[in-house]
Motif scaffolding. Structure first.
Motif, short mmCIF file in Angstrom:
data_model
loop_
_atom_site.label_atom_id
_atom_site.label_comp_id
_atom_site.label_asym_id
_atom_site.label_seq_id
_atom_site.Cartn_x
_atom_site.Cartn_y
_atom_site.Cartn_z
N GLY A 1 0.81 -1.20 0.00
CA GLY A 1 0.00 0.00 0.00
C GLY A 1 0.84 1.25 0.00
N PHE A 2 0.16 2.39 -0.16
CA PHE A 2 0.83 3.69 -0.18
C PHE A 2 -0.15 4.79 0.17
N PHE A 3 0.41 5.92 0.54
CA PHE A 3 -0.37 7.16 0.60
C PHE A 3 0.41 8.24 -0.13
N LEU A 4 -0.31 9.24 -0.60
CA LEU A 4 0.27 10.41 -1.25
C LEU A 4 -0.48 11.62 -0.70
N SER A 5 0.25 12.62 -0.24
CA SER A 5 -0.40 13.79 0.36
C SER A 5 0.37 15.06 0.04
N ARG A 6 -0.28 16.17 0.28
CA ARG A 6 0.38 17.47 0.15
C ARG A 6 -0.10 18.36 1.29
N SER A 7 0.75 19.28 1.66
CA SER A 7 0.40 20.17 2.75
C SER A 7 0.65 21.62 2.37
N ILE A 8 -0.07 22.49 3.03
CA ILE A 8 0.16 23.92 2.93
C ILE A 8 -0.11 24.50 4.31
N PHE A 9 0.83 25.29 4.75
CA PHE A 9 0.79 25.85 6.09
C PHE A 9 0.65 24.71 7.11
N ASP A 10 -0.47 24.68 7.84
CA ASP A 10 -0.64 23.64 8.86
C ASP A 10 -1.76 22.66 8.52
N GLU A 11 -2.06 22.53 7.23
CA GLU A 11 -3.10 21.61 6.79
C GLU A 11 -2.53 20.64 5.75
N GLU A 12 -3.00 19.41 5.82
CA GLU A 12 -2.54 18.39 4.88
C GLU A 12 -3.75 17.76 4.20
N GLU A 13 -3.58 17.45 2.92
CA GLU A 13 -4.63 16.78 2.16
C GLU A 13 -4.13 15.41 1.74
N LEU A 14 -4.91 14.41 2.09
CA LEU A 14 -4.61 13.04 1.65
C LEU A 14 -5.15 12.89 0.24
N LEU A 15 -4.25 12.83 -0.73
CA LEU A 15 -4.64 12.79 -2.14
C LEU A 15 -5.00 11.39 -2.59
N LEU A 16 -4.18 10.42 -2.20
CA LEU A 16 -4.39 9.03 -2.57
C LEU A 16 -4.03 8.14 -1.39
N PHE A 17 -4.81 7.09 -1.22
CA PHE A 17 -4.55 6.12 -0.17
C PHE A 17 -5.03 4.78 -0.71
N ALA A 18 -4.15 3.78 -0.72
CA ALA A 18 -4.55 2.50 -1.32
C ALA A 18 -3.81 1.33 -0.68
N ILE A 19 -4.54 0.25 -0.55
CA ILE A 19 -3.99 -1.05 -0.15
C ILE A 19 -4.35 -2.02 -1.27
N ALA A 20 -3.38 -2.80 -1.72
CA ALA A 20 -3.62 -3.78 -2.78
C ALA A 20 -4.71 -4.75 -2.34
N PRO A 21 -5.62 -5.11 -3.23
CA PRO A 21 -6.73 -5.99 -2.86
C PRO A 21 -6.30 -7.28 -2.16
N ALA A 22 -5.20 -7.89 -2.59
CA ALA A 22 -4.74 -9.15 -1.98
C ALA A 22 -4.26 -8.96 -0.54
N CYS A 23 -4.04 -7.72 -0.13
CA CYS A 23 -3.51 -7.43 1.21
C CYS A 23 -4.54 -6.79 2.13
N ARG A 24 -5.77 -6.66 1.68
CA ARG A 24 -6.80 -6.01 2.48
C ARG A 24 -7.32 -6.93 3.58
N ARG A 25 -7.95 -6.31 4.56
CA ARG A 25 -8.58 -7.01 5.69
C ARG A 25 -7.54 -7.68 6.58
N LYS A 26 -6.35 -7.08 6.62
CA LYS A 26 -5.26 -7.61 7.46
C LYS A 26 -4.71 -6.54 8.40
N GLY A 27 -5.38 -5.39 8.46
CA GLY A 27 -4.94 -4.32 9.33
C GLY A 27 -3.92 -3.37 8.72
#
Length: 155
Positions: free
Chosen positions: A62-88
């Motif tokens: 899995g991965f995440f991709l984010s960007r921030s400005i000042f003191d705020e962050e935006e989660l742009l993408l968040f993904a876990i591969a289907p074969a690895c889901r439901r494992k925490g």
């Protein structure tokens, strides 16, 4: 922040399996690469055992991709591969992302997700709350319009 080619390979390996093509949510390699050239953009990876920095693309869960400005962050993408889901792993990666944002001095995190996305359960578990709706933001391959749900987490 520019990502090494190997990390782009890892992100794209997950991206191609994690996002259903029905909604056009997946980014292409150029979009990911270009986003990482913008200042204050960051990413994180996780392997199937919950460890950061996977050895290679095949061990990346899995991965995440984010960007921030000042003191705020935006989660742009968040993904876990289907074969690895439901494992925490999603829980582990999202917790890491939030902890890192807090350590960086962020006061809020924002994200938008497709209405009906099962990841909404994970986001609520971590304290995200709905703050808005963008009606008809997404379009399915069949032409159906689906709203985007805007969420916020105050740190």
């Amino acid at each position: 922040m520019s990502a090494p080619v190997e990390d782009l390979d890892r992100i794209m390996a997950v991206m191609t399996t994690a996002f259903p093509p029905d909604y056009g949510e997946a980014w292409n390699r150029r979009q990911v690469s270009d986003s990482l050239l913008i200042g204050r953009t960051r990413y994180g990876l996780i392997d199937a055992q919950g460890r950061p920095d996977p050895v290679d693309a095949s061990s990346t869960a899995g991965f995440f991709l984010s960007r921030s400005i000042f003191d705020e962050e935006e989660l742009l993408l968040f993904a876990i591969a289907p074969a690895c889901r439901r494992k925490g792993l999603g829980d582990c990666l999202l917790r890491r992302f939030i902890d890192e944002a807090r350590e960086m001095g962020m006061s809020r995190i924002f994200l938008e997700m497709r209405e009906g996305n099962p990841a909404g359960i994970l986001y609520r578990k971590h304290g995200f709350q709905q703050v808005g709706i963008r009606p008809g933001y997404y379009r399915s391959l069949e032409g159906d319009r689906i709203s985007a749900i805007s969420q916020e987490l105050r740190l």
